[in-house]
Design an enzyme around this catalytic site. Structure first.
Site, PDB file in Angstrom:
ATOM      1  N   CYS A   1       0.709  -1.207   0.499  1.00 32.38           N
ATOM      2  CA  CYS A   1      -0.044  -0.034  -0.274  1.00 32.38           C
ATOM      3  C   CYS A   1       0.958   1.283  -0.105  1.00 32.38           C
ATOM      4  CB  CYS A   1      -1.176  -0.023   0.952  1.00 32.38           C
ATOM      5  SG  CYS A   1      -2.587   1.317   0.739  1.00 32.38           S
TER       6      CYS A   1
ATOM      7  N   HIS B   1      -3.894  -4.520   0.002  1.00 33.08           N
ATOM      8  CA  HIS B   1      -3.597  -5.460   1.279  1.00 33.08           C
ATOM      9  C   HIS B   1      -3.264  -6.875   1.252  1.00 33.08           C
ATOM     10  CE1 HIS B   1      -2.879  -1.509   3.745  1.00 33.08           C
ATOM     11  NE2 HIS B   1      -4.181  -1.787   2.985  1.00 33.08           N
TER      12      HIS B   1
ATOM     13  N   GLU C   1      -1.726  -9.086   3.619  1.00 34.15           N
ATOM     14  CA  GLU C   1      -2.443  -9.771   4.939  1.00 34.15           C
ATOM     15  C   GLU C   1      -4.459  -9.479   5.242  1.00 34.15           C
ATOM     16  OE1 GLU C   1      -2.049  -4.982   5.802  1.00 34.15           O
ATOM     17  OE2 GLU C   1      -1.397  -6.591   4.184  1.00 34.15           O
TER      18      GLU C   1
END
Length: 197
Positions: free
Chosen positions: A80, A179, A181
């Site tokens: 990001c 993202h 994650e």
């Protein structure tokens, strides 16, 4: 060992948890010696461009990262804002980025679409992608996007009002706008492939 660079901005815990689930030896640190000892680096980031650059400089990490990535060619992935910091500059601020990739960061401007671009979206493979399953969906939250001057650096593209660069790859330097994650199995696959480099 992978070092998740801690400079006060980013979703560090979620990244570390995913790496632990993958059985990867990782540490969250702002310690120069840990960054130098790491085999690979993750540069996360949430927030504004100038604040992030100032934080890196305040902590004495800007030059250290530059040396590890450019001189030692250590693999790094920016997530990001972390991806955006790898470019030359951003419309969001006045500070210069690392300039590792010939690119600039631009602000989304739409009449009929919400900004930030938020939610799940498909990435399309362009050049040398980390994962090759096809139709991968990742989670995005961003108001700014990267524009690469060298199209050979573009790894992924995504459509939101227009096509934009959602991932780039230049040698040991990888950046993703989404993202991983927060992107469940596809994010896990991507981080695993990075760890295997």
């Amino acid at each position: 060992m992978i070092c998740i660079v801690d400079y006060g901005v980013g979703n560090l815990g979620a990244i570390n948890n995913m790496l632990k689930y993958l059985g990867v030896d990782a540490v969250i640190s702002s310690d120069v010696s840990m960054i130098e000892a790491a085999d690979k680096l993750i540069l996360p980031g949430v927030g504004s461009f100038d604040y992030a650059i100032n934080q890196l400089k305040r902590l004495g990490l800007f030059d250290v990262l530059d040396r590890e990535v450019v001189v030692k060619c250590k693999p790094i992935i920016g997530i990001c804002l972390g991806m955006q910091l790898m470019t030359k500059s951003s419309e969001e601020g006045n500070q210069a980025g690392f300039g590792w990739v010939d690119a600039e960061v631009k602000k989304f401007s739409f009449e009929n679409l919400k900004v930030p671009h938020m939610g799940w979206n498909i990435v399309e493979h362009v050049n040398n992608p980390l994962i090759l399953h096809g139709d991968e969906r990742f989670y995005f939250v961003h108001s700014y996007y990267v524009e690469c001057n060298d199209l050979n650096d573009v790894m992924y593209s995504t459509s939101y009002g227009k096509k934009f660069v959602s991932g780039f790859r230049k040698g040991n330097i990888i950046g993703v706008q989404f993202h991983p994650e927060k992107s469940h199995r596809f994010g896990m696959f991507l981080l695993q492939k990075f760890c295997e480099l």
